[in-house]
Design an enzyme around this catalytic site. Structure first.
Site, PDB file in Angstrom:
ATOM      1  N   ASP A 167     105.127   2.349 -71.708  1.00  0.00           N
ATOM      2  CA  ASP A 167     104.887   1.008 -71.652  1.00  0.00           C
ATOM      3  C   ASP A 167     105.789   0.348 -70.939  1.00  0.00           C
ATOM      4  O   ASP A 167     106.741   0.872 -70.338  1.00  0.00           O
ATOM      5  CB  ASP A 167     104.985   0.556 -73.229  1.00  0.00           C
ATOM      6  CG  ASP A 167     103.949   1.015 -73.909  1.00  0.00           C
ATOM      7  OD1 ASP A 167     102.715   0.695 -73.693  1.00  0.00           O
ATOM      8  OD2 ASP A 167     104.108   1.645 -74.940  1.00  0.00           O
ATOM      9  N   TYR A 187     111.298  13.415 -75.063  1.00  0.00           N
ATOM     10  CA  TYR A 187     111.523  11.996 -75.017  1.00  0.00           C
ATOM     11  C   TYR A 187     113.098  11.878 -75.273  1.00  0.00           C
ATOM     12  O   TYR A 187     113.700  12.522 -75.961  1.00  0.00           O
ATOM     13  CB  TYR A 187     111.051  10.979 -75.928  1.00  0.00           C
ATOM     14  CG  TYR A 187     109.540  10.411 -75.566  1.00  0.00           C
ATOM     15  CD1 TYR A 187     109.141   9.632 -74.533  1.00  0.00           C
ATOM     16  CD2 TYR A 187     108.453  11.064 -76.089  1.00  0.00           C
ATOM     17  CE1 TYR A 187     107.968   9.261 -74.278  1.00  0.00           C
ATOM     18  CE2 TYR A 187     107.072  10.894 -75.721  1.00  0.00           C
ATOM     19  CZ  TYR A 187     106.910   9.856 -74.664  1.00  0.00           C
ATOM     20  OH  TYR A 187     105.637   9.504 -74.432  1.00  0.00           O
TER      21      TYR A 187
END
Length: 468
Positions: free
Chosen positions: A124, A190
């Site tokens: 995002d 991540y």
């Protein structure tokens, strides 16, 4: 006649002078355009729309499917995925698509579907990536099987010549026609970076360890009713909190990173996990809150003996962590699926990989960017040092022993959100005592009967119009 006497000119004289100036300006523009055209380095890198007299015939070239691995600075873009509507900032996919069309590697008229564009994982707005992957069909000088002595195109150098420095193609790989950057991915890694100031790292590690394994993460993600998800089980393979600099001891390190590896992730899952870990690290929540949030059904046993956990079948209200410190570090594939390359079909031992002339000065560029960031860090530290001469540190401990910020005669509770952001509260309400959002089945049904129903009606109307 000089311009100083324009006020004495007649109307006809002024009109004639304006026409003369416009003619001179047009001549100058034409001369400049011709000069720029002569300096244009490589007409083959121009988009077809800029050379209408010599339209590029994509159908006359063979194609092959490849994967591209690339990195980007998320704060410069409006997220990874291209959008149909205008966005405040460009999207990463939009910029890469334009680079691919400008270099004539894909046909712009065919769009994303025409080259079977697929991405491994969506990030995002504000989120960065060091190892994002897309797969697509591109132009190649090779037939299948190869019947020419021509070398393969150097996709890394070609694209980096035209991409902005905030997006760098790191490698490419030939892949099979059935390869999917999304579905062939085995797991994703991540990283979330944060300062350890006023945080208990040992408690955060305890909480993170409870994420390992297969769990229902409906309480640690953002619900997206448009996707109508009903299964929230995701498997976490690694959840470690480590110093950013491995050579620094835990006692002296101030920057830490959450390393989270999983086979798949939900919408905003990492940022929700990090928000809960921050609350644990600040002492506002016990590490066992993670186990409780994962306990969405009766009969789930705790990994910690002696702990009792209530069933939390719907998500408590809380704010997820900031996007800036989050990075998609790597997308992992089987060695049978990808073979990452940097130099094209043939190796070039006589050329340096740090040459900026072939668009491949990646390491030098990123090294320079890091050095500049270190200067900003030093400058900001000195700004803080200058302010400390006149203003004391605002942090204090309240009567419950929780670190907060002085405000008047009181101490406000500060809940960290990462990236230097936080919330200030007069009173902290524990997560499990907060108001709960509606259960997943209620949210999904409400969307189906509302926005989903209206969307289906529009699609039906559009279909009828097309048939007519």
């Amino acid at each position: 006649m000089s311009s100083s006497s324009y006020e004495t000119w007649s109307k006809d004289e002024l009109i004639a002078r304006l026409q003369e100036l416009e003619g001179s300006n047009n001549s100058l523009q034409n001369s400049t355009a011709k000069s720029l055209a002569r300096k244009r380095p490589d007409s083959s890198l121009l988009a077809p729309s800029t050379r209408q007299s010599n339209k590029f015939d994509f159908a006359s070239y063979p194609r092959r499917k490849i994967a591209l691995k690339f990195c980007y600075s998320g704060w410069e873009y409006n997220g990874l995925a291209y959008q149909l509507k205008p966005t405040p900032l460009p999207t990463v996919e939009g910029v890469i698509f334009d680079a691919l069309t400008r270099t004539r590697l894909i046909d712009p008229a065919a769009g994303y579907d025409g080259c079977s564009w697929e991405k491994c994982g969506r990030t995002d707005r504000g989120v960065s990536a060091a190892g994002q992957v897309i797969s697509l069909w591109v132009r190649t000088p090779l037939s299948t099987p190869p019947r020419t002595s021509k070398p393969e195109l150097d996709y890394v150098a070609i694209l980096n010549r035209v991409l902005p420095p905030t997006i760098r193609i790191l490698a490419w790989s030939p892949v099979s026609p059935t390869f999917s950057a999304r579905f062939a991915c085995k797991c994703r890694h991540y990283k979330y970076f944060f300062s350890s100031e006023r945080l208990d790292i040992s408690k955060m590690r305890d909480a993170a360890s409870r994420l390992l394994g297969l769990h229902d993460f409906r309480n640690m993600c953002k619900l997206d009713p448009a996707k109508q998800i009903t299964i929230f089980d995701r498997k976490i393979l690694r959840a470690d909190i480590d110093p950013v600099d491995p050579s620094t001891s835990a006692a002296t390190s101030s920057m830490y990173v959450l390393n989270l590896i999983g086979t798949a992730f939900l919408y905003h899952q990492v940022r929700h996990i990090m928000a809960v870990l921050f609350l644990v690290g600040r002492g506002l929540e016990h590490p066992s809150v993670v186990t409780s949030l994962l306990n969405t059904k009766e009969g789930i046993e705790s990994s910690q003996p002696g702990e009792l956990h209530e069933v939390v079948d719907s998500k408590p209200q809380y704010q997820m962590a900031d996007a800036l410190p989050l990075m998609l570090w790597d997308c992992m594939y089987s060695d049978d699926d990808v073979d990452w390359r940097t130099d094209g079909y043939e190796s070039r031992s006589d050329q340096s990989n740090d040459s900026t002339e072939d668009g491949r000065g990646i390491y030098h560029l990123l090294h320079s960017t890091r050095s500049r960031s270190q200067i900003y860090l030093a400058l900001n530290q000195h700004f803080l040092d200058a302010a400390s001469i006149f203003f004391p540190e605002p942090w204090a401990t309240n009567k419950e022993g929780v670190v907060g910020i002085r405000f008047g005669g009181n101490v406000m509770i500060e809940t960290p959100l990462g990236g230097g952001t936080s919330r200030k509260l007069q009173q902290y309400v524990p997560l499990l005592k907060r108001k709960r959002l509606d259960p997943v089945y209620v949210v999904n049904e409400r969307w189906r009967n509302g926005k989903g129903f209206r969307r289906d009606q529009r699609r039906m109307a559009d279909g009828e119009n097309e048939e007519e």
